[in-house]
Motif scaffolding. Structure first.
Motif, PDB file in Angstrom:
ATOM      1  N   LEU A  66       0.835  -1.204   0.000  1.00  6.43           N
ATOM      2  CA  LEU A  66       0.000   0.000   0.000  1.00  6.43           C
ATOM      3  C   LEU A  66       0.868   1.252   0.000  1.00  6.43           C
ATOM      4  CD1 LEU A  66      -2.703   1.480   0.149  1.00  6.43           C
ATOM      5  CD2 LEU A  66      -2.707   1.066   2.625  1.00  6.43           C
ATOM      6  N   SER A  67       1.900   1.257   0.812  1.00  6.14           N
ATOM      7  CA  SER A  67       2.810   2.389   0.870  1.00  6.14           C
ATOM      8  C   SER A  67       3.469   2.636  -0.489  1.00  6.14           C
ATOM      9  CB  SER A  67       3.875   2.148   1.948  1.00  6.14           C
ATOM     10  OG  SER A  67       4.791   3.213   1.989  1.00  6.14           O
ATOM     11  N   MET A  70       0.897   4.139  -2.919  1.00  5.22           N
ATOM     12  CA  MET A  70       0.616   5.543  -2.631  1.00  5.22           C
ATOM     13  C   MET A  70       1.808   6.429  -2.976  1.00  5.22           C
ATOM     14  SD  MET A  70      -1.436   5.009   0.960  1.00  5.22           S
ATOM     15  CE  MET A  70      -1.595   6.755   1.332  1.00  5.22           C
ATOM     16  N   TYR A  90      -4.836   4.605  -2.920  1.00  4.53           N
ATOM     17  CA  TYR A  90      -5.329   3.889  -1.740  1.00  4.53           C
ATOM     18  C   TYR A  90      -6.572   3.079  -2.105  1.00  4.53           C
ATOM     19  CZ  TYR A  90      -6.893   3.216   3.128  1.00  4.53           C
ATOM     20  OH  TYR A  90      -7.289   2.682   4.324  1.00  4.53           O
ATOM     21  N   TYR A 101      -5.608  -5.748   1.609  1.00 13.20           N
ATOM     22  CA  TYR A 101      -5.986  -4.454   2.171  1.00 13.20           C
ATOM     23  C   TYR A 101      -6.531  -4.618   3.586  1.00 13.20           C
ATOM     24  CZ  TYR A 101      -8.731  -0.332   3.213  1.00 13.20           C
ATOM     25  OH  TYR A 101      -9.265   0.763   3.843  1.00 13.20           O
ATOM     26  N   THR A 104      -4.144  -4.526   6.408  1.00 15.91           N
ATOM     27  CA  THR A 104      -3.474  -3.259   6.720  1.00 15.91           C
ATOM     28  C   THR A 104      -4.214  -2.438   7.757  1.00 15.91           C
ATOM     29  OG1 THR A 104      -4.579  -1.911   5.017  1.00 15.91           O
ATOM     30  CG2 THR A 104      -2.602  -3.134   4.337  1.00 15.91           C
ATOM     31  N   ILE A 122       3.671   4.676   5.828  1.00 12.65           N
ATOM     32  CA  ILE A 122       2.469   5.310   5.273  1.00 12.65           C
ATOM     33  C   ILE A 122       2.189   6.617   5.996  1.00 12.65           C
ATOM     34  CG2 ILE A 122      -0.034   5.088   4.998  1.00 12.65           C
ATOM     35  CD1 ILE A 122       0.432   2.122   4.446  1.00 12.65           C
ATOM     36  N   ARG A 148      -7.433   9.107   6.106  1.00 11.15           N
ATOM     37  CA  ARG A 148      -7.537   7.647   6.207  1.00 11.15           C
ATOM     38  C   ARG A 148      -8.991   7.225   6.436  1.00 11.15           C
ATOM     39  NH1 ARG A 148      -5.456   3.525  10.819  1.00 11.15           N
ATOM     40  NH2 ARG A 148      -5.830   1.642   9.641  1.00 11.15           N
ATOM     41  N   LEU A 151     -10.918   7.639   3.100  1.00 10.85           N
ATOM     42  CA  LEU A 151     -10.539   6.650   2.096  1.00 10.85           C
ATOM     43  C   LEU A 151     -10.983   5.246   2.492  1.00 10.85           C
ATOM     44  CD1 LEU A 151      -7.001   7.995   1.176  1.00 10.85           C
ATOM     45  CD2 LEU A 151      -9.160   8.337  -0.070  1.00 10.85           C
ATOM     46  N   HIS A 152     -10.807   4.914   3.765  1.00  9.16           N
ATOM     47  CA  HIS A 152     -11.238   3.590   4.208  1.00  9.16           C
ATOM     48  C   HIS A 152     -12.759   3.461   4.127  1.00  9.16           C
ATOM     49  CE1 HIS A 152     -11.828  -0.124   6.268  1.00  9.16           C
ATOM     50  NE2 HIS A 152     -12.562   0.489   7.186  1.00  9.16           N
TER      51      HIS A 152
END
Length: 190
Positions: A66-67, A70, A90, A101, A104, A122, A148, A151-152
């Motif tokens: 993920l990092s 991004m 993301y 995902y 994470t 991140i 976050r 986006l989540h």
């Protein structure tokens, strides 16, 4: 008994991530992993100390992936464009790697420096992008939490089929991030 040639911790984690992405994180068991790799379950213990360690390693791997996504998306941008690029990356990651995902999302285990480091990458990436907004140290943390959460929430609703109307979700995401950016000024330390 010697470990099977070509089988190592990374191979286990990548195979487990594939199971998670296709069948969900709960389908990741040592038996399922052994079956996928064509080995007996006890053979896995040459590389991991059980399911909990496997899931921790999945989280570390997922955070790294993920990092990277991004960072690669935002590296040529700054300010609003960087936030938009990171946000799209993301959500795209959550779309393409749903099981990974999910790994994470857990808070880093205390005393697990590897997991903390992966999580910190991140955090530092987003804070670096937020520097353009001059929010101060505390404001940056609030901004990271806000981004976050947005986006989540978006990724989770989309994964669960929560956006049933026939509108382009990418447009919705872009507008949501733009609205967030417009409100960032309210996060400045007072």
């Amino acid at each position: 008994m010697s470990p099977r040639a070509g089988l190592d911790r990374r191979t286990l984690v990548i195979a487990a991530a594939e199971i998670a992405d296709h069948e969900g994180i709960e389908a990741v068991t040592l038996a399922a992993l052994a079956n996928k790799l064509g080995v007996r379950s006890p053979s896995l213990y040459n590389h991991i100390n059980g399911l909990q360690e496997l899931r921790t390693q999945l989280a570390i791997y997922g955070l790294g992936e993920l990092s990277n996504a991004m960072n690669n998306a935002a590296k040529d941008f700054s300010g609003d464009d960087a936030v938009q690029a990171m946000g799209r990356a993301y959500v795209d990651f959550a779309r393409s790697r749903p099981g990974l995902y999910e790994t994470t999302l857990r808070a880093p285990e205390q005393a697990n420096t590897e997991l903390e480091t992966a999580s910190d990458h991140i955090l530092k990436l987003i804070i670096h992008v937020m520097k353009d907004y001059q929010l101060g140290d505390e404001g940056e943390i609030h901004a990271v939490r806000g981004l976050r959460s947005i986006l989540h929430g978006f990724a989770s609703l989309e994964q669960k089929g929560g956006f049933g109307l026939a509108l382009d979700t990418n447009v919705s995401l872009s507008r949501l991030i733009s609205t967030y950016i417009a409100g960032i000024g309210n996060m400045k330390s007072k």
